[in-house]
Design an enzyme around this catalytic site. Sequence first.
Site, short mmCIF file in Angstrom:
data_model
loop_
_atom_site.label_atom_id
_atom_site.label_comp_id
_atom_site.label_asym_id
_atom_site.label_seq_id
_atom_site.Cartn_x
_atom_site.Cartn_y
_atom_site.Cartn_z
N ARG A 219 -25.19 21.36 50.52
CA ARG A 219 -25.21 21.53 51.98
C ARG A 219 -24.54 22.80 52.48
O ARG A 219 -25.00 23.41 53.44
CB ARG A 219 -24.53 20.32 52.64
CG ARG A 219 -25.36 19.06 52.58
CD ARG A 219 -24.65 17.94 53.29
NE ARG A 219 -25.29 16.66 53.03
CZ ARG A 219 -24.66 15.51 52.98
NH1 ARG A 219 -23.35 15.45 53.19
NH2 ARG A 219 -25.32 14.40 52.75
N CYS B 188 -24.64 11.93 57.16
CA CYS B 188 -25.20 11.01 58.14
C CYS B 188 -24.40 10.95 59.45
O CYS B 188 -24.97 10.99 60.54
CB CYS B 188 -25.31 9.61 57.54
SG CYS B 188 -23.80 9.04 56.74
N HIS C 294 -23.86 3.23 61.74
CA HIS C 294 -22.52 3.78 61.98
C HIS C 294 -22.30 3.95 63.49
O HIS C 294 -23.26 4.16 64.24
CB HIS C 294 -22.39 5.18 61.37
CG HIS C 294 -22.36 5.21 59.86
ND1 HIS C 294 -22.32 4.10 59.06
CD2 HIS C 294 -22.33 6.28 59.03
CE1 HIS C 294 -22.28 4.48 57.79
NE2 HIS C 294 -22.30 5.80 57.74
N LYS D 56 -16.71 17.33 55.83
CA LYS D 56 -18.15 17.55 56.01
C LYS D 56 -18.44 17.66 57.51
O LYS D 56 -19.22 18.51 57.95
CB LYS D 56 -18.97 16.37 55.44
CG LYS D 56 -19.02 16.30 53.94
CD LYS D 56 -19.72 15.01 53.50
CE LYS D 56 -19.34 14.62 52.08
NZ LYS D 56 -19.72 13.25 51.73
#
Length: 337
Positions: free
Chosen positions: A98, A128, A241, A213
């Site tokens: 990433r 996510c 979430h 992240k």
Amino acid sequence: MKVAIVGASGAVGQEFLRILAERNFPMDDLVLFGSKRSAGRKYTFKGKEYEVKLLQHNDDFKDIDIAFTSAGGGTSAEFADTITKYGAVMIDNSSQFRMDADVPLVVPEINPEDALNRPRGIIANPNCTTIMMVVVLNPIEKLSHIKKIHISSYQSASGAGAVAMAELQQQYKEMVELGEVKTIEKFPHQLAYNVIPQIDKMTENDYTKEEMKMFNETRKIMHSDVRTSATCVRVSSLRSHSESVWFETEKPLSVEEIRDALGKAPGVTLVDDPQNYIYPMPLESAGKDDVFVGRVRKDLADDNSNTLWLTGDQIRKGAALNAVQIAEYLIKVGNVK
Ligand SMILES: NC(=O)c1ccc[n+]([C@@H]2O[C@H](COP(=O)([O-])OP(=O)(O)OC[C@H]3O[C@@H](n4cnc5c(N)ncnc54)[C@H](OP(=O)(O)O)[C@@H]3O)[C@@H](O)[C@H]2O)c1
């Protein structure tokens, strides 16, 4: 168009099968891959059975146009060359690539064009929790630059995969049947009747990898200097979430302006009538495509800040759906091999 799913037996892999079918993704053939654990297992896609092949270093990807990979970072790192060597586009759900400068990190509502510049044939699907936050914050960024974000997440068991979902269900079963939890394998502590303020490994600055992240990926996706300070927490919801987000903008924004922008934003559904007990909750967003947002209000501690609550199905928009939307974009602009 020939599509591969690497990690077909997993939580994300299974969602790929559902989403590709639901969206009638334009494809002629499908190949499923897994490790020795699931090789030989059969899954049905649009009424036809497909057998999982063992992922190996061979020429299995020669005719593949798009490979959706969701088999963990180690597998992505080991097999990236095998997957991309004949020109397949690898859309990877792991965190492996990433932050690599030559791998685009893409959320189609925000930076789809970044997907067109992929020297290694790899496009990374972001974390996510980050995807869902930026889908909501990007329309606000267009009103006024977001300088700082504070976020606390409430992440479901399924974020840790299919085995983790089963472990949470097993823990509740043991509580009912035995009066205590015996199975603690996937999570570092008992999750049933508990919350765990750690997701992924701890780093040297005492933030977890998941929290870092959110800091790094938000900047890369939004092409922004925004600073994000996160506390990521595992809660005992099974799927979807949630996030409590405070954000400081360069100029003060009214709640009405923000609600108006969110009401028009792609991929976002505004559910915001708190006086009548109406706000988004994970049980309702589970299995849905959009990120749901509500509780939009002024921050009482800072005039340039507002706060909101969001929830979304992280296996869909946070993983499989976002990756399929990237592939749909590439097809739309004619940018697949
Ligand atoms: N769950 C989420 O909400 C979520 C969200 C965003 C991103 N992700 C990322 O997506 C990836 C998959 O997550 P998940 O939740 O779907 O995990 P999971 O339910 O544990 O599934 C893992 C999958 O990886 C496959 N796999 C593991 N090692 C392999 C190997 N050596 N070769 C081939 N296949 C292998 C497994 O196949 P076998 O059964 O054959 O071992 C299984 O299909 C991870 O990188 C995760 O970080 C997950």
